[in-house]
Design an enzyme around this catalytic site. Structure first.
Site: not given
Lengths: 158, 158, 158, 158, 158, 158
Positions: E127, E17, E90, E41
């Site tokens: 993460s 990040h 990515r 969530k």
């Protein structure tokens, strides 16, 4: 002596898994099939049941053993002196995720990952799909060994 | 006579779905839009509500009917003498999963799958995204028919 | 009556091509296999030779004819009252390029494109690979019909 | 005893190639780096020059030898009792093409292919890119060994 | 004056990040790191905890601020006069999903999305993977700042 | 002040290119459209002709200039104080190659690359496809500006 590990959930084992394990057994001296114990997610079969079916499936491969493991795969590799993780590659979506895992594992420890292409005839095969088809009454006799077919019928009838 | 099926959840129908159904209706003699009844996963709309919105949306297509189905799609095809499954393809991640399903279905029964590319203008569209945008107060009037907009507002206000 | 076209170079025809043509013949009323005449690129076989091998290969399919074409595929479709182009999809890299062509063709004329997944067993097959293997002395008898094997041997010996 | 081959053009060798060869040398008992002789395409360096640079690069790896080969890779493998082809995987576009080659080779002979993910730091590296950058005056000292830098300068100045 | 936003869950922030935020800070005049509040969530860390770690991580970047947001990202952009969303890319599987979001956002409002390639060395980082490794006792000190390592240990011990 | 470059061949400019240049012009203070001079590959149009068509196409964008360049793009960026390269992304196959270029450029110099998603309506568009369609007599009036249509007709008639 080169030891390899084939990690997975194997819930249950399919002919696609056996294709990869068989290739690994030809390429490396010793192969450990390691069933991941995932405490936060229960499968259709218990880990001992999965190991039981797997053991039957690889009975004719002399250099293959089946065990369970919990924790980090790279820790398991270090404990058992295993230098390489063998994963099957079916499709591009596998590739991205598997590459991510391989690079994470390689950053955590000196453990290599090699990818073995699945035979084209099993390229569509996944345990989750087998369970879904079996649940809806489809015939999965071409996709998993006969004793797995029996266990699937039994479990889904419970 | 060539019969085709457009299977899906359609929770709710979008202009992307209608693009694919319209193309199927031009390519095959008879098209069945089949709403999958998934007992383990409840949607935002009930299956009858989804069928209702779909029926309104395809009212002007003479050779299209809307039904629900449960069980294996290939069994549904055999019962209704349907030889081909039509799926829209938006992106590469669709492709991998859809190809896997197509090959599984083809291994289970003599049912073909054909993929129809979604119009570029709908390539980003998915029911899940429409629901998320509507839930957060966004305007989805360009993405679904007006009666779907109304039903979304009503349901999300409940 | 729904007419479809299977366009390509077919230099030479492989079992992968025949898989797709056979599926198209089951899905549509009439199928035209169209060999592209590319003036700027000469193949291993002449267009008449390719048509000859193709015609032999599809001889048992009543609703399939083999022709050559030059110019834009969408113009060919309009002239022959063909509403749909059928293409095989093997892999993701096919997908991107084929989608681009499909969208270009759809922007040029009201011609649909549908994609048919190649059987897993032929997913690695391409005419260029067959020619390369044959050129290096490999056995391609499992990949193309026997009369194509003979023609390849003959041509590569010239 | 497990023998592996790392095939390629190596025109010239890069740190990306050496990353893969080094991994192969840790995974298998004996590794042959095989430089493909391609009669229809001349490289920047001759095959003996490429072998020379490669040999210098792998001098410290006891179980690695460098040779040239012509013809089918699977024939080379059978002649040298090699059971596995090792290829580096950088990106998805590699994956499709490499999978196609792997399946063709596996259909031609009982030779396995395994894919080894390239280290992230070399994932963008290719001989063609190195040559292009060097040709335009860019510094490639971080991408290839110093003696390759020297040879590139020399050759491009000719 | 060009304002950009880097949206995400940041549960917790990783070096991946920070790589993207740093690039955004060099490319645009003002950068807002926006932590999405997702009521349906719950994360490992609360939104204030995530903001706290992020603020520490970007303390040395003058033109970067950290805030939370709820609702539609395009509404947030309009309210804060932000013309561009910056996302890291990515891998290919990122690409498909991100492109879908970008096109949805662009259809909802005049907000551009630009993609910044993640540094190869962080291309495997997520993460969720960091949390999984930490949970299984692995060392994540190379993947996240030291104060994030401490917080992870503390939280997972609770 | 943030300067960006949109590099390419632009042989000839299409509405897809103009979509990307227009977005870049909204995101950065100054945009340079740079036509690559490739001595080893001649195009359909000369570099001055391409610059001429591009200049006409961007005439209404105040912060955009059109130039040619030869050599390494990163050297061009350093000379002109440009910090960011802007590239359009249409499809996954673009992504892989563009990511490779971006990482190479980033390893050669402190130049960032950002990717801007092409509008869905131009996602199939490429100069090479436009030239092929025009050559075969197709109408490209929806794909390129009218003065490019004229020049294409003229050039292909020569």
């Amino acid at each position: 002596m080169h030891r390899a590990v084939c990690p997975g959930s194997f819930d249950p084992v399919t002919y696609g898994h056996l294709d990869i394990v068989g290739r690994a057994a030809r390429l490396f001296d010793q192969v450990t099939v390691a069933v991941l114990v995932n405490e936060s997610k229960s499968g259709l079969f218990t880990v001992p049941e999965r190991i039981d079916m797997l053991s039957q499936a690889v009975a004719d491969l002399d250099n293959v053993e089946v065990v369970s493991f919990r924790g980090l795969l790279v820790d398991f590799c270090k404990e058992h002196d295993i230098a390489v993780i063998v994963k099957g590659l079916r499709a591009v979506s596998d590739f991205d995720h598997e590459l991510q895992m391989a690079q994470m594992n390689s950053s955590l420890a000196a453990v290599e990952t090699v990818f073995v292409p699945t035979s084209p005839q099993w390229s569509f095969l996944a345990s989750s799909l087998v369970k879904e088809v079996a649940r809806l009454g489809g015939d999965v006799g071409d996709l998993v060994p006969s004793y797995v077919v029996d266990r699937l019928k039994q479990r889904l009838a419970e």
